[in-house]
Write an enzyme that holds these catalytic residues in place. Sequence first.
Site, PDB file in Angstrom:
ATOM      1  N   ASP A   1       0.831  -1.204   0.000  1.00  0.00           N
ATOM      2  CA  ASP A   1       0.000   0.000   0.000  1.00  0.00           C
ATOM      3  C   ASP A   1       0.870   1.259   0.000  1.00  0.00           C
ATOM      4  O   ASP A   1       1.872   1.340   0.721  1.00  0.00           O
ATOM      5  CB  ASP A   1      -0.876  -0.007   1.262  1.00  0.00           C
ATOM      6  CG  ASP A   1      -1.874   1.130   1.272  1.00  0.00           C
ATOM      7  OD1 ASP A   1      -2.817   1.083   0.467  1.00  0.00           O
ATOM      8  OD2 ASP A   1      -1.702   2.069   2.067  1.00  0.00           O
TER       9      ASP A   1
ATOM     10  N   GLU B   1      13.818 -15.511  -0.220  1.00  0.00           N
ATOM     11  CA  GLU B   1      14.095 -16.647   0.685  1.00  0.00           C
ATOM     12  C   GLU B   1      13.072 -17.756   0.442  1.00  0.00           C
ATOM     13  O   GLU B   1      13.262 -18.892   0.862  1.00  0.00           O
ATOM     14  CB  GLU B   1      13.996 -16.198   2.155  1.00  0.00           C
ATOM     15  CG  GLU B   1      15.093 -15.253   2.593  1.00  0.00           C
ATOM     16  CD  GLU B   1      14.768 -14.593   3.936  1.00  0.00           C
ATOM     17  OE1 GLU B   1      13.844 -15.062   4.653  1.00  0.00           O
ATOM     18  OE2 GLU B   1      15.430 -13.597   4.253  1.00  0.00           O
TER      19      GLU B   1
HETATM   20  C1  NOJ Z   1      -4.251   3.154  -0.886  1.00  0.00           C
HETATM   21  C2  NOJ Z   1      -5.445   2.297  -0.595  1.00  0.00           C
HETATM   22  O1  NOJ Z   1      -5.811   1.591  -1.740  1.00  0.00           O
HETATM   23  C3  NOJ Z   1      -6.521   3.235  -0.093  1.00  0.00           C
HETATM   24  O2  NOJ Z   1      -7.767   2.596  -0.022  1.00  0.00           O
HETATM   25  C4  NOJ Z   1      -6.086   3.785   1.233  1.00  0.00           C
HETATM   26  O3  NOJ Z   1      -7.030   4.728   1.690  1.00  0.00           O
HETATM   27  C5  NOJ Z   1      -4.727   4.480   1.119  1.00  0.00           C
HETATM   28  N1  NOJ Z   1      -3.774   3.734   0.344  1.00  0.00           N
HETATM   29  C6  NOJ Z   1      -4.133   4.709   2.493  1.00  0.00           C
HETATM   30  O4  NOJ Z   1      -3.770   3.479   3.070  1.00  0.00           O
END
Ligand code: NOJ
Length: 555
Positions: free
Chosen positions: A211, A252
């Site tokens: 993310d 790994e």
């Molecule tokens: C990207 C994620 O897809 C989104 O849903 C989220 O709000 C933001 N990153 C923050 O984690």
Amino acid sequence: MHDIRGGAWWRGAAIYELYVQSFADGDGDGIGDLAGVRARLPYIANLGIDAIWFSPWYPSPRSDAGYDVADYRSIDPAFGTLADADALIAEGHAYGIRTIIDIVPNHCSDQHRWFRSALAAPPGSAERARFWFRPGRGDGGDLPPNNWRSIFGGPAWTRTTAPGGTPGEWYLHLFAPEQPDFNWANPEVRAEFEDVLRFWFDRGADGIRIDSAALLTKDPRLPETGPGDPSPYSDRDDVHDIYRAWRAVADEYSGRVLIGEIWLADAARLARYLRPDELHTVFNFPYLCCPWDAVQLRAVIDSTLEFHAAAGAPATWVLSNHDVDRHVSRYGRADTSFGLDRRDHSQLVDLELGTRRARAAALLTMALPGSVYVYQGEELGLWEVEDIPDERRQDPIWHRTGGADPGRDGSRVPLPWAGLEPPFGFSPPDATAQPWLPQPKEWRELTVEIETGEPDSMLELYRRALEIRRAEPALGDGPGPGATASAMTWLPAPDGVLAFSRDGSPGDNVCCVANLSPGPVTLPAHTAVLLASGPLADGLLPPDTSVWLGIPAGP
Ligand code: NOJ
């Protein structure tokens, strides 16, 4: 197990984004859960999916729908238990479906034990050094440490309150205040996440979706930003050290994939994440954001393939996810482009046109070289729900912008499975609660039950397309190692038409023609019509329609 290119299964995989709280509710509380997923695994297998990417399933106060993680090594009790996750991973593998989990390394929840102990510890403590705590500016420290803005609206800093109620230091959050940013210059943070990766790889996870992958490192001076300044927190050179270390962890194990969520317009900068000792793939957001326009789509496809070929990495093709307006709605508007910073629900949506284009886009997308993502519900032709009542909205974007940005709830509405009334089989008949977001009554036409076996349905189009894509050696990643660049050839076509061939073994070529022009077009010479997104008219391909053809192999 269905094995695509052995250890490099991810190069051509069809990956289903499963948004856990909206997929299927097993226990009747109105929130999707792992029991719901386990019961519906046959549906996903039958769709022809190679891997599932699960949105965050960890304990979370849900200030940002689970992207505020309180414990990276556990499962939210609303979703189930760690034992359920273990069982789900094993059952998926038995169906030939791999598991990709979502890791959120830029920030955690303000309920994470590290952040709670940081709040309890004094300024300058080791506990606070895992985050970005700073004194405020101005008299009494009343002003935030700098002028950074939260991506969700408002300032990127929130002030703490010291014991006794006096105002204390401020902390940084690029997203909501409930999502404090980690300090990735701190070795404890690095060690912790490498351990979290091993925790899930040891439990059988086949991949990690990372993310906000470009945001982790910050300029330690925390400088003010002005228009045109380089970003002090996005795509900094030192972020790559993190992914080199993560790649070493993934290596790994065998067959594990690292996938970056990186919103960057600059292809050259994006390609740097795909260096051989970093990530395996990144999401292709320029393709997602591109308008329904042949010239612009061709340009995005070419630039995507060019920079991926240089990196030796397979491209990814994505039409929708849980952060963007569903593409049936996007393609049904006058402006078919998309930008995260300009969601516009004031435009009229022609759902019939949008659906026709979404069908054509599905065949175009699934014919391109690389891996493909399907966001849950796109296989049913779901559209963006734009009329969720304000009091039911959950997205912090909507709340923090005072409703100026409609936010993302409309793409996250629980799936319709069966029946004629909400909750459409999303929850069991004896459910005690309504779905966590309301479903439109019109979705009675778009349930899995209604679409199954209906030859003209979106669901059957997706099933057939994924089946052919899996069976045809020319499709997916294509034949030969690293074939991304050479595996497709543009064919001559009239204005507004995209036509290309995918070259398989001799005699086994596939051609895709997508007609984005306003009139019908003739088809190239072919031996078979493999699949069309809509009926051909007297052998011609109508507007907003795509077709896959078997074509004779070239000389
Ligand atoms: C990207 C994620 O897809 C989104 O849903 C989220 O709000 C933001 N990153 C923050 O984690």
